[in-house]
Structures are given as C-alpha cells and as structure tokens.
Design an enzyme around this catalytic site. Structure first.
Site, PDB file in Angstrom:
ATOM      1  N   GLU A 249      10.421   1.886  10.203  1.00  0.00           N
ATOM      2  CA  GLU A 249      11.432   2.869   9.787  1.00  0.00           C
ATOM      3  C   GLU A 249      10.764   4.235   9.854  1.00  0.00           C
ATOM      4  OE1 GLU A 249      14.441   2.258   9.374  1.00  0.00           O
ATOM      5  OE2 GLU A 249      14.666   0.181   8.744  1.00  0.00           O
TER       6      GLU A 249
ATOM      7  N   GLU B   2      11.572  17.595  13.148  1.00  0.00           N
ATOM      8  CA  GLU B   2      12.024  17.152  11.819  1.00  0.00           C
ATOM      9  C   GLU B   2      11.389  18.058  10.769  1.00  0.00           C
ATOM     10  OE1 GLU B   2      10.382  13.438  10.324  1.00  0.00           O
ATOM     11  OE2 GLU B   2      12.199  13.091   9.160  1.00  0.00           O
TER      12      GLU B   2
ATOM     13  N   CYS C 114      14.531  10.617   4.981  1.00  0.00           N
ATOM     14  CA  CYS C 114      14.493  10.305   6.413  1.00  0.00           C
ATOM     15  C   CYS C 114      15.843  10.542   7.069  1.00  0.00           C
ATOM     16  CB  CYS C 114      14.050   8.862   6.612  1.00  0.00           C
ATOM     17  SG  CYS C 114      15.056   7.697   5.690  1.00  0.00           S
TER      18      CYS C 114
ATOM     19  N   LYS D 156       0.841  -1.200   0.000  1.00  0.00           N
ATOM     20  CA  LYS D 156       0.000   0.000   0.000  1.00  0.00           C
ATOM     21  C   LYS D 156       0.874   1.248   0.000  1.00  0.00           C
ATOM     22  CE  LYS D 156      -1.464   2.869   2.859  1.00  0.00           C
ATOM     23  NZ  LYS D 156      -1.498   4.161   2.117  1.00  0.00           N
TER      24      LYS D 156
HETATM   25  P1  NAD Z   1       3.064   9.158   7.078  1.00  0.00           P
HETATM   26  O1  NAD Z   1       3.321   8.486   8.387  1.00  0.00           O
HETATM   27  O2  NAD Z   1       2.123  10.275   7.022  1.00  0.00           O
HETATM   28  O3  NAD Z   1       2.549   8.093   6.005  1.00  0.00           O
HETATM   29  C1  NAD Z   1       3.262   6.909   5.707  1.00  0.00           C
HETATM   30  C2  NAD Z   1       2.292   5.859   5.187  1.00  0.00           C
HETATM   31  O4  NAD Z   1       1.399   5.471   6.231  1.00  0.00           O
HETATM   32  C3  NAD Z   1       1.412   6.327   4.019  1.00  0.00           C
HETATM   33  O5  NAD Z   1       1.286   5.258   3.095  1.00  0.00           O
HETATM   34  C4  NAD Z   1       0.086   6.593   4.712  1.00  0.00           C
HETATM   35  O6  NAD Z   1      -1.020   6.479   3.845  1.00  0.00           O
HETATM   36  C5  NAD Z   1       0.065   5.480   5.746  1.00  0.00           C
HETATM   37  N1  NAD Z   1      -0.828   5.692   6.901  1.00  0.00           N
HETATM   38  C6  NAD Z   1      -1.390   6.834   7.340  1.00  0.00           C
HETATM   39  N2  NAD Z   1      -2.118   6.599   8.465  1.00  0.00           N
HETATM   40  C7  NAD Z   1      -1.985   5.281   8.729  1.00  0.00           C
HETATM   41  C8  NAD Z   1      -2.481   4.434   9.767  1.00  0.00           C
HETATM   42  N3  NAD Z   1      -3.242   4.883  10.769  1.00  0.00           N
HETATM   43  N4  NAD Z   1      -2.132   3.123   9.736  1.00  0.00           N
HETATM   44  C9  NAD Z   1      -1.330   2.644   8.756  1.00  0.00           C
HETATM   45  N5  NAD Z   1      -0.848   3.399   7.749  1.00  0.00           N
HETATM   46  C10 NAD Z   1      -1.165   4.704   7.740  1.00  0.00           C
HETATM   47  O7  NAD Z   1       4.526   9.562   6.544  1.00  0.00           O
HETATM   48  P2  NAD Z   1       4.856  10.422   5.252  1.00  0.00           P
HETATM   49  O8  NAD Z   1       4.464  11.836   5.540  1.00  0.00           O
HETATM   50  O9  NAD Z   1       4.319   9.728   4.047  1.00  0.00           O
HETATM   51  O10 NAD Z   1       6.447  10.287   5.208  1.00  0.00           O
HETATM   52  C11 NAD Z   1       7.311  11.180   5.851  1.00  0.00           C
HETATM   53  C12 NAD Z   1       7.885  10.559   7.111  1.00  0.00           C
HETATM   54  O11 NAD Z   1       8.466   9.298   6.804  1.00  0.00           O
HETATM   55  C13 NAD Z   1       9.006  11.387   7.706  1.00  0.00           C
HETATM   56  O12 NAD Z   1       8.869  11.445   9.105  1.00  0.00           O
HETATM   57  C14 NAD Z   1      10.258  10.587   7.361  1.00  0.00           C
HETATM   58  O13 NAD Z   1      11.351  10.804   8.217  1.00  0.00           O
HETATM   59  C15 NAD Z   1       9.750   9.206   7.410  1.00  0.00           C
HETATM   60  N6  NAD Z   1      10.605   8.309   6.637  1.00  0.00           N
HETATM   61  C16 NAD Z   1      11.392   7.422   7.300  1.00  0.00           C
HETATM   62  C17 NAD Z   1      12.255   6.581   6.595  1.00  0.00           C
HETATM   63  C18 NAD Z   1      13.162   5.601   7.303  1.00  0.00           C
HETATM   64  O14 NAD Z   1      13.717   4.726   6.648  1.00  0.00           O
HETATM   65  N7  NAD Z   1      13.339   5.690   8.607  1.00  0.00           N
HETATM   66  C19 NAD Z   1      12.289   6.653   5.205  1.00  0.00           C
HETATM   67  C20 NAD Z   1      11.466   7.575   4.565  1.00  0.00           C
HETATM   68  C21 NAD Z   1      10.616   8.394   5.299  1.00  0.00           C
END
Ligand code: NAD
Length: 476
Positions: free
Chosen positions: A242, A373, A276, A169
């Site tokens: 992650e 962040e 990230c 997803k």
């Molecule tokens: P987000 O948490 O808003 O969304 C991530 C995913 O989770 C999306 O697919 C979203 O639709 C889904 N989602 C939303 N609500 C959910 C729920 N209740 N249950 C399950 N899934 C749900 O993150 P984002 O804004 O898409 O990404 C940015 C963040 O991701 C930043 O904090 C960044 O640091 C982090 N990130 C971390 C890594 C790593 O490897 N540590 C890599 C890339 C991004």
C-alpha cells in the site's frame, strides 16, 4: 516516563541496542524513549512466530475470532490513554486520535466477524474439488507514521484472524502506540503469535530480507515499497504493498460549490493532509475556479492550528521535520512559478512542525506541487476548460491510489469516474473507507488490497483440495 518495551515470544523486553528518542511534533522535542532492538532480537521474534504458527493455525476460527473480540474490548477500555499517546507521537488533534482508535476497534471487530469461505468447485459421485484458504505462515507488518495505530490494526487483525503469526515493525517516528497495541494483543493470544520490534537504521531492510518471514504487508512510500519488493525476492515472500498516492479530483461544471466545499476540504486536509488517499490535486472547471478556491480558503482560515491536546484545536502540526521541509519546498517552488497562495503558505513561527492549511491557485501540471505527492496541508487547484482534458491530466500520473469526480449529474460523474486509473474511484466523496470494502492502489501505488473478504484472503494461500473416491470393493 512510561517504560515502553518490545514484545518477543510473549515477553516484554528492553531493546538490546538501547533506546532512541521519540519527538513530539507539537514541540519538536523528545517526549519519550523507544527501545531499539538488535538484529538478534529480530531473529528471536521471527523464530518465536515460526514456533507458534503450528498451534495457532490449528486453533478453530471461533477461537481466533473470540481472541480478536477480547482485544477490541481492551482497546476500547484503554482508548483514552492510547488516543493521547497518538497525539503526542503523531501530532493529530485529540478528537481525530479518538477516531483513529475508534476505527481500530471497528476494524478489529469486523475481522472478528469474518468468515473464510470454502468454495466447492465440483461435487460428483466420483470426485470432490474444493478451494480452501490456508494461513501463509509468518507475516511481517511494516507501517508508516501517519495513522500509526489504525494502519497497524489493518495489518495485524486480518493476519491473525486468518491464522498467521506476526512480527510488527512500526515507523521509528511513531512506534509507541503500535508497541502498546502489540502488548494488548499479546494478552489474548499464545506466546509468539504476536511480536513487536523496533530498531535503528537498516532494521526494515533486515525484515524484508529475512528468510523466516513468508509475507510482508507494507504501507509506506513508493520508493521504500520498491526496496521491499527487491529484498523480498530471496524466498518469494508474498506482498501487499500500500504505497503513495497523488489522488486527483475532478469537479464537473455546474457543481454546486456550497454543497461540496466542506467535503472537499476535509478530504484534502484529513490528518493535516498526511493521508495516503487524501485528495491531493483538484481540477476545477474555469467557470467555478475562483469561487471554489475562495470557499476552500474560507474553511482553511477557520481552522484552529495548535497542539492537538489543547481544547478547540482542529489542526495539528506535521509529523516530522522532513515532511515540513518538503511542504515548504513545494509551495515555494509553485510561488516562484507564479502561483497565488490564497491562505497559509509559510511555516508558523513557533516551536514544532506547524504549517497552516494552504490553498494554492494558478498552478498547473508539470509543476512539483501538482506532480509530486505533497503529503501535507496544501491543496493545489488546477483550472480546466474541457472535462476530457481534465481526465487525461488526472490519469497522467505514475500513481493510482484513489480519485474522485464531483457533480450533480451522478450518471455523468460515474461515467467519468469509471475511466479514472485508480484503485478506488469515488463519486461526490473522497478518501471514504470502511472495513467491508476492499481498498488498494494500482500503478505505482502498489498492489493487493486491504479490508473486506479480498483483504482477508491476502493473508492466506489457496489450497485446492481434489478428492477422488476409490471404487467400491467388488463383493467376493
Ligand atoms: P516510508 O516508506 O518512509 O516508511 C514506511 C515504513 O517503512 C517505516 O516503518 C520505515 O521504517 C520502513 N522502512 C524504511 N526503509 C525500509 C526498507 N528499506 N525496508 C523495509 N522497511 C523500510 O513511508 P512514511 O514516510 O512512513 O509514510 C508516508 C508514505 O506512506 C506516503 O507516501 C503515503 O502515501 C504512504 N501511505 C500509503 C498508504 C496506503 O494505504 N496506500 C497509507 C498510508 C501511507
């Protein structure tokens, strides 16, 4: 307009909830539509993955590796179209989108080359004890919007390599390149082994609570990661989380500024800072503070900001309006507290979500721009006088993804790096990752790792095989 489809049980299908618009961040307008799946379709995807699991796990390792090799070939063949799609939905410049596809190919080929070891713990005349690693079952992959294609590859390829079936997803902000990836994978694996679903609000939550899913590999924000962990408790799903990062870098006194400025800039502004493990807080000794800040600002001013498909552009828009709003808010907050903005510092007056690379000085811990962040094209520089104090401040964060130390005295830099509270500690580089090196965070940046053998084993469950030999029959 391309007709994007979900992939469920080997079929490409329309979403039962209609479609939603996908926005081009360079224009702020819709450029495509994505199918919106129903919860019934999610159930069908999970059921298909369950049904396919028995046969897929019985495939030989060689068969699974061969399938991954063919998938990598197809990604390479379709790289140009995929890279352009990434630019449209994510915003990054075309060369970076090509690097994202190239990374996807490299990680896929690496997964195709990996062995799953069997550890012999004891072998004696009376007993054999071995540690095996079996696939977990049905894995759900939930991915963010910053590196949509590559992060999906990071999740899907080791999961499949280890013998799991997958429901993928993507973020609804960048779903299309992942749906195309799933479509490519589906050509080379039996039906049901890979499924791709997208949906409206609540879809992610439905996945994390789904009793038919055994493991979730999640990349995204810490706040969502916490919700995933809570929802996963129902059937004790295995988790790899992650999550966010607020990586600090410490530049030691007497570091040659000219030797590190470009590298530091790239590490901080990679993908417009939406990475990230980007460098997000820079601690610089007061003796070199101004010099390094000016060097970084010079590099920032040389960036060509624009639509990622235009020739010569090196710096694209942010991916979405919310992220742009957050970046504006954090810089404005720092400014009202007396910070000096050396370059950038305001949204560009044009359509799309453009914010130029921005260097901010005169900031300190305790301010939002340093403590939160930013996940965008802004780097705060914090002056220090004492290395121990800089280290203490670098570690005074709830996050612990990466961190780095820079300096000509490598042994000293390593000694400081050893004391960083982070999953990765780099010396004279930052945000460097490769397929064979485990990567993951500590503290609120999550747990579990990706890449390397450890990353592959996250998609397995250990099984101890303990065999006793029966006594030889007594001759009568
Ligand atoms: P987000 O948490 O808003 O969304 C991530 C995913 O989770 C999306 O697919 C979203 O639709 C889904 N989602 C939303 N609500 C959910 C729920 N209740 N249950 C399950 N899934 C749900 O993150 P984002 O804004 O898409 O990404 C940015 C963040 O991701 C930043 O904090 C960044 O640091 C982090 N990130 C971390 C890594 C790593 O490897 N540590 C890599 C890339 C991004």
């Amino acid at each position: 307009m391309h007709d994007y489809r979900l992939v469920i049980d080997g079929e490409q299908v329309a979403g039962e909830e209609g479609r939603f618009a996908v926005i081009d961040p360079a224009s702020g307008s819709a450029f495509a539509e994505c199918p919106a799946g129903s919860l019934a379709q999610l159930d069908r995807a999970v059921a298909a993955a369950r049904a396919a699991f028995g046969a897929w796990q019985a495939h030989s390792h060689a068969q699974r590796c061969e399938a991954l090799g063919r998938i990598a070939d197809d990604i390479e063949r379709e790289a140009d179209e995929l890279a352009r799609l990434i630019v449209r939905e994510q915003g990054k410049p075309l060369a970076l989108a090509h690097a994202e596809i190239g990374g996807g190919v490299a990680w896929t080929r690496y997964a195709a080359s990996q062995q799953i070891p069997v550890e012999t713990i004891e072998r004696s005349p009376t007993q054999q004890i071995e540690l095996h690693h079996r696939p977990v079952g049905v894995v759900a992959s939930i991915t963010p919007w910053n590196w949509p294609f590559m992060i999906a590859v990071w999740h899907l390829m080791p999961a499949l390599r280890a013998g799991n079936c997958v429901v993928s997803k993507p973020s609804s902000l960048t779903p299309l390149s992942t749906l195309r990836l799933v479509e490519i994978i589906a050509r080379h694996v039996p039906r049901g082994v890979i499924n791709g679903v997208t949906g409206g609000h609540g879809f992610g939550g439905a996945i994390t609570a789904h009793p038919g899913i055994d493991k979730i590999v999640f990349t995204g924000s810490t706040a969502t990661g916490q919700r995933v962990m809570q929802a996963a408790a129902g059937n004790l799903k295995r988790l790899t989380l992650e999550l966010g990062g607020n990586d600090a870098a410490i530049v030691l006194p007497e570091t040659p500024v000219a030797a590190v400025a470009e590298e530091i800039f790239q590490a901080a502004f990679l993908n417009m800072g939406q990475t990230c493990a980007a460098l997000k807080r820079l601690y610089v000794h007061e003796s070199q503070y101004r010099e390094l800040a000016e060097a970084l600002a010079d590099i920032a001013r040389r960036q060509v900001v624009g639509d990622g498909l235009e020739a010569g552009v090196t710096f694209g828009p942010l991916q979405n309006a919310d992220q742009l709003r957050l970046v504006c808010e954090l810089v404005d907050d720092a400014r009202t507290q007396g910070a000096e903005v050396l370059c950038g510092g305001a949204r560009l007056d044009r359509p799309g979500f453009f914010y130029p690379p921005t260097i901010v000085i005169g900031v300190n811990d305790g301010q939002r721009l340093v403590d939160e962040e930013q996940f965008g094209p802004v780097l705060p520089l914090i002056a220090y006088t004492d290395v121990e104090d800089a280290l203490r401040r670098a570690n005074a964060s709830s996050m612990g993804l990466g961190g780095s130390v820079w300096g000509g005295d490598e042994a000293h830099a390593q000694a400081i790096a050893n004391r960083l509270e982070s999953g990765v500690a780099w010396v004279n580089c930052h945000a460097q990752i490769q397929p064979n090196t485990p990567f993951g965070g500590c503290k609120m940046s999550g747990f579990g790792v990706e890449f390397g053998l450890q990353g592959l084993l996250e998609f397995t469950t250990p099984q101890l095989r303990f065999t006793r030999s029966l006594p030889a029959p007594v001759a009568s």
